[in-house]
Design an enzyme around this catalytic site. Structure first.
Site, PDB file in Angstrom:
ATOM      1  N   THR A   1       3.521   4.715   1.189  1.00 49.04           N
ATOM      2  CA  THR A   1       3.999   4.495   2.378  1.00 49.04           C
ATOM      3  C   THR A   1       3.247   5.352   3.726  1.00 49.04           C
ATOM      4  OG1 THR A   1       5.787   4.824   0.575  1.00 49.04           O
ATOM      5  CG2 THR A   1       5.909   6.104   2.693  1.00 49.04           C
TER       6      THR A   1
ATOM      7  N   VAL B   1       0.365   4.553   4.718  1.00 49.61           N
ATOM      8  CA  VAL B   1       0.305   3.088   5.892  1.00 49.61           C
ATOM      9  C   VAL B   1       1.396   2.264   5.981  1.00 49.61           C
ATOM     10  CG1 VAL B   1      -1.461   1.197   5.008  1.00 49.61           C
ATOM     11  CG2 VAL B   1      -2.240   3.329   4.722  1.00 49.61           C
TER      12      VAL B   1
ATOM     13  N   GLY C   1       0.726  -0.920   0.324  1.00 51.53           N
ATOM     14  CA  GLY C   1       0.330  -0.306   0.267  1.00 51.53           C
ATOM     15  C   GLY C   1       0.508   1.471  -0.386  1.00 51.53           C
TER      16      GLY C   1
ATOM     17  N   CYS D   1       2.549   0.381  -8.484  1.00 51.18           N
ATOM     18  CA  CYS D   1       3.226   0.296  -7.934  1.00 51.18           C
ATOM     19  C   CYS D   1       4.950   1.319  -8.677  1.00 51.18           C
ATOM     20  CB  CYS D   1       3.665  -0.451  -6.912  1.00 51.18           C
ATOM     21  SG  CYS D   1       4.082  -2.081  -7.817  1.00 51.18           S
TER      22      CYS D   1
ATOM     23  N   GLU E   1       5.848  -2.976   1.284  1.00 51.07           N
ATOM     24  CA  GLU E   1       5.679  -2.909  -0.133  1.00 51.07           C
ATOM     25  C   GLU E   1       4.536  -1.380  -0.758  1.00 51.07           C
ATOM     26  OE1 GLU E   1       7.634  -3.994  -2.281  1.00 51.07           O
ATOM     27  OE2 GLU E   1       7.545  -7.470  -1.922  1.00 51.07           O
TER      28      GLU E   1
END
Ligand code: NAD
Length: 516
Positions: A252, A254, A250, A306, A272
């Site tokens: 950064t 979180v 998710g 991402c 990640e």
């Protein structure tokens, strides 16, 4: 830019039916679906046209606890079931995924909005991970090492860890689960999945598939699903000591919270998180390859990977030509219904993602960025469509250091490789990177210790579209996690260092003498 508005060739209701999705679904399962869970209702909309796909009843904290209790119970047996036989169950899950690839790929497209080719690609990725995991189930190797003590043997054993908590992002709604879950299952862990609230139906469909296979073998509690809000169910998982590992994909923001909460109880995390990926293109690059690669990496998945390319660093000699060519191809990108085979760019995931992009563009303008192409909404059903956008930017604009989860590409011009490396590495994220060059010295410098600081570094390939055989993940604010291939499996197991004394003496290590 061209937009397509055509009737979808795929019957969404039929896809949902075949995957076991009802108009109203339970989002909580430990092999048995918990009927009518009490954590409120979630509506899943298709970003493709704004239509309602189905509703989901979410887990309350009590139902979360019930599922975890079942997962813990199942772990007691699953960890003792031989790893190659666990692998055979994963193989059957892979077979089921093959059988319903078309439907599940279409559901990914319907619910998340990526184009059908990418929806299908995502399911293929799950199948690939299943294959990898089957092989892995016979290769959970530990090392042996020579003991310094006579008559002693040293080696390491790898044991299952427990319940692996898996929190996933909306943009890879099923593949990221498989990177974690299918490996963790082969390793002997049971799995507790909390998917994104944007994509609950794909998770329910995958849970049905797992249930079918596990039921055949009399297993329950191995694959578990808790759909619920991050702030209730997610938070509960972070604090839950029964869950020794939390793998979170998710943003950064979180991820930092996950690291703090799970770290406080000394649990393990795999993080990640956000990326801000750059391509460095040298004057000697093959421009055909470069333009095609940038197009896929910056426009693919509507810039919501991402690993999407967000920064294109062009050496002075090619900067104008490459920028012109990109504008030319961007104008031709067919935008529209993601189920339509002719579409290359579907919608963003939600209207609020569109607003975030528009707010980002305002800040870009305020900071001196020049929009060379795009930057507008596209008026299509559902209200989630935008133009892919190219911005002439300076490397030191503060916004260039942020991840805007949208198809915005910053183009910047540099003089030499040293400068490009400095600019490339100065962002806080460190996921994926690439250099385009035909010069081996430039390529090797990019890959060297003073080169790219990212977890993934490519030569003459864009930043997105990784294969599952390598360890996937990134450094710095991307979180440091590694998933899927290589030896990522070790994170789902606990290592035991074993020393056996087969002699009748008790020599101490380091030559210490300790006797009366
Ligand atoms: P997000 O951070 O909004 O949500 C991710 C997940 O965290 C969701 O399931 C959400 O419900 C959950 N969550 C939120 N608050 C929580 C809490 N307090 N406790 C537990 N769980 C909580 O991310 P998103 O918008 O779904 O996805 C986009 C982001 O994910 C981007 O930043 C993207 O770069 C990143 N991403 C990274 C990778 C990678 O491998 N590095 C892969 C895909 C996506």
């Amino acid at each position: 830019m061209s937009s397509t508005v055509q009737q979808p060739a795929i019957d969404a209701q039929a896809v949902l039916r075949r995957l076991g999705i009802e108009p109203v679904n339970s989002g909580v399962c430990w092999g048995e679906w918990i009927a009518n869970p009490s954590g409120g209702e979630l509506v899943s909309h298709s970003p493709g046209d704004g239509s309602e796909l189905a509703r989901v009843r979410m887990a309350s904290e009590a139902e979360y606890d019930e599922v975890v209790a079942q997962a813990a119970k199942a772990f007691e047996k699953w960890r003792l079931f031989p790893a190659p036989r666990r692998g055979q169950i994963v193989r059957e899950i892979g077979d089921e995924l093959r059988a319903c690839k078309d439907d599940l790929g279409a559901l990914v497209t319907l619910e998340m909005g990526k184009i059908l080719a990418e929806g299908l690609g995502e399911v293929q990725e799950m199948i690939d991970v299943a294959d990898f995991s089957v092989g892995l189930s016979r290769q959970l190797y530990g090392l042996t090492m020579p003991s310094e003590r006579p008559g002693h043997r040293m080696y390491e054993l790898w044991h299952p860890l427990g319940i692996a908590g898996v929190i996933t992002a909306f943009n890879f709604p099923v593949a990221v689960w498989s990177w974690n879950a299918l490996i963790a299952m082969a390793c002997g862990d049971t799995v507790l999945w909390k998917p994104s609230s944007m994509t609950p139906l794909t998770a329910i469909a995958v849970q049905h598939i797992c249930n079918r296979v596990l039921d055949r073998h009399g297993w329950k509690g191995v694959c578990n699903l808790v759909i619920g809000s991050g702030s209730k169910v997610g938070e509960r998982m972070l604090h839950d000591k029964r869950v020794p590992l939390v793998s979170c994909t998710g943003s950064t923001a979180v991820g930092i919270h996950v690291a703090e909460v799970v770290g406080e109880r000394l649990g393990r995390t795999i993080l990640e998180l956000g990326g801000n990926n750059g391509i460095v293109a040298m004057d000697d690059a093959n421009l055909e390859l470069l333009v095609r690669a940038v197009l896929f990496a910056a426009v693919g998945t509507a810039g919501q990977r991402c690993t999407s390319t967000r920064r294109l660093l062009l050496q002075k000699g090619i900067a104008a030509t490459v920028t012109d060519r990109l504008i030319h191809v961007y104008k031709q990108v067919p935008i529209g219904d993601p189920l339509d085979a002719g579409t290359l760019m579907g919608p963003l995931v939600s209207r609020s993602a569109v607003q975030d992009m528009m707010r980002g563009l305002e800040r870009i303008r305020e900071q001196g960025g020049e929009i060379l192409y795009g930057g507008e909404r596209v008026d299509l059903p559902g209200g989630c469509y935008v133009q892919p956008t190219i911005v002439r930017a300076r490397h030191d604009m503060p916004i260039v250091r942020e991840e805007i989860f949208a198809p915005i590409l910053y183009v910047m011009e540099f003089d030499n490789l040293d400068q490009a490396l400095e600019w490339h590495n100065e962002v806080p994220q460190g996921l994926s990177s690439a250099i385009f060059t035909t010069n081996v010295i430039s390529a090797e410098t990019f890959l060297s210790a003073r080169g790219s600081d990212c977890g993934i570094a490519n030569v003459n390939i864009g930043t997105s579209g990784a294969e599952i055989g390598g360890a996937f993940g990134g450094e710095k604010e991307t979180g440091g996690g590694r998933e899927s291939g290589s030896d990522s499996w070790k994170q789902y197991m606990r290592r035991q260092t074993v020393t056996v004394n087969m002699s009748n003496d008790l020599p101490l290590s380091q030559g210490i003498q300790f006797h009366i």
